[in-house]
Write a protein that holds these residues in place. Structure first.
Motif, PDB file in Angstrom:
ATOM      1  N   LYS A  96      16.757 -37.328  59.197  1.00 59.97           N
ATOM      2  CA  LYS A  96      18.008 -37.765  58.598  1.00 59.97           C
ATOM      3  C   LYS A  96      19.154 -37.326  59.503  1.00 59.97           C
ATOM      4  N   ASP A  97      19.895 -38.296  60.035  1.00 62.24           N
ATOM      5  CA  ASP A  97      21.004 -38.000  60.952  1.00 62.24           C
ATOM      6  C   ASP A  97      20.581 -37.044  62.066  1.00 62.24           C
ATOM      7  N   TRP A 141      26.778 -44.885  41.971  1.00 56.60           N
ATOM      8  CA  TRP A 141      25.324 -44.940  42.036  1.00 56.60           C
ATOM      9  C   TRP A 141      24.747 -44.100  40.904  1.00 56.60           C
ATOM     10  N   SER A 157      32.582 -46.539  44.574  1.00 59.43           N
ATOM     11  CA  SER A 157      31.435 -46.006  45.317  1.00 59.43           C
ATOM     12  C   SER A 157      30.551 -45.310  44.289  1.00 59.43           C
ATOM     13  N   ARG A 217      30.168 -38.206  60.009  1.00 59.46           N
ATOM     14  CA  ARG A 217      29.869 -39.551  59.504  1.00 59.46           C
ATOM     15  C   ARG A 217      29.850 -39.569  57.978  1.00 59.46           C
ATOM     16  N   ARG A 218      30.526 -40.553  57.414  1.00 57.16           N
ATOM     17  CA  ARG A 218      30.544 -40.722  55.967  1.00 57.16           C
ATOM     18  C   ARG A 218      29.634 -41.873  55.580  1.00 57.16           C
ATOM     19  N   SER A 219      28.997 -41.769  54.444  1.00 54.99           N
ATOM     20  CA  SER A 219      28.232 -42.864  53.859  1.00 54.99           C
ATOM     21  C   SER A 219      28.915 -43.274  52.562  1.00 54.99           C
ATOM     22  N   ARG A 220      28.356 -44.248  51.905  1.00 58.02           N
ATOM     23  CA  ARG A 220      28.937 -44.689  50.631  1.00 58.02           C
ATOM     24  C   ARG A 220      28.926 -43.561  49.608  1.00 58.02           C
ATOM     25  N   ALA A 221      27.919 -42.694  49.689  1.00 55.22           N
ATOM     26  CA  ALA A 221      27.775 -41.636  48.692  1.00 55.22           C
ATOM     27  C   ALA A 221      28.522 -40.360  49.046  1.00 55.22           C
ATOM     28  N   MET A 279      28.984 -37.333  52.337  1.00 47.62           N
ATOM     29  CA  MET A 279      28.837 -36.803  53.691  1.00 47.62           C
ATOM     30  C   MET A 279      27.663 -35.832  53.747  1.00 47.62           C
ATOM     31  N   ARG A 280      26.702 -36.141  54.598  1.00 47.97           N
ATOM     32  CA  ARG A 280      25.577 -35.253  54.812  1.00 47.97           C
ATOM     33  C   ARG A 280      25.913 -34.250  55.920  1.00 47.97           C
ATOM     34  N   THR A 337      26.386 -30.682  51.400  1.00 47.00           N
ATOM     35  CA  THR A 337      26.491 -32.133  51.255  1.00 47.00           C
ATOM     36  C   THR A 337      27.668 -32.446  50.359  1.00 47.00           C
TER      37      THR A 337
END
Length: 234
Positions: free
Chosen positions: A123-124, A96, A94, A44-48, A50-51, A86
């Motif tokens: 978290k996840d 921050w 993208s 899963r990818r987020s805006r920031a 990949m965890r 990470t």
């Protein structure tokens, strides 16, 4: 890298400053392969970014590469095991900023109330808890850069020497940021930033069209912690 840096070992630089920059570690070919693997990843990818990227085979292979393990061993000792990775993927679209902080939360196999640990979160699907300084002193981050990290694209900024101050309050973090000269960790593509989790650091927004992709990989001296907790490999 300054003349003084060249005269000091990696262990000395990290011990004194809490960080060190090692250029030219990962080849252009390896970077291209990593980018392709990450682009294809089903994680899963987020805006920031990949965890829990250590679950990606390509990332795991780099984390266990003899060059990176040797760096971690020079600082941590003969035992240095990767346990978390990470991907940070910063760009103009993208973007921050991160305020001054320390990295104190660790992924753990199970939740158990132990003095000095917490608060806890998930978290996840993975348990996390903020750790005491005695544990964080046995952790080291290696940050391979997949792009040039420049002053314009939001590099990591550090307050050198602050890793020796223990886990700090928000008030103490702010006070240090007003009294300590910050250093921009500009790292060429293929270079590695070696970082102690307790060194106070931040990151500004990118002002450039050049992306800044960084893998943040963490190693510990053991997956089993002296408090009876166990690190989760993610």
């Amino acid at each position: 890298m300054t003349v003084a840096d060249k005269s000091r070992s990696l262990e000395e630089r990290v011990a004194n400053d809490g960080f060190a920059i090692i250029p030219g570690v990962v080849s252009e070919c390896e970077i291209a392969d990593l980018r392709a693997v990450l682009d294809r990843s089903e994680l899963r990818r987020s805006r920031a970014g990949m965890r829990h990227a250590l679950r990606n085979a390509g990332v795991a292979a780099l984390a266990r590469d003899s060059r990176l393990i040797a760096m971690a061993q020079e600082v941590l000792g003969t035992a240095a095991l990767p346990f978390r990775a990470t991907l940070f993927d910063k760009s103009r679209t993208s973007n921050w900023l991160v305020v001054w902080h320390q990295d104190t939360a660790l992924p753990l196999r199970e939740k158990r109330e132990v003095p000095g640990w917490g608060p806890w979160s998930i978290k996840d699907g993975v348990n996390y808890a903020h750790a005491p300084a005695s544990v964080l002193e046995q952790v080291l981050a290696l940050r391979p850069h997949l792009d040039d990290s420049m002053a314009e694209n939001g590099p990591l900024r550090v307050l050198p020497g602050t890793h020796s101050l223990g886990v700090l309050s928000d008030e103490a973090l702010h006070d240090l940021s007003t009294k300590t000269v910050a250093i921009d960790c500009t790292v060429p593509r293929g270079g590695i930033l070696v970082l102690r989790p307790l060194v106070v650091h931040s990151s500004s927004k990118s002002q450039s069209n050049v992306p800044r992709r960084v893998l943040h990989m963490e190693c510990a001296t053991s997956l089993v912690l002296h408090d009876g907790l166990r690190l989760e490999v993610v």
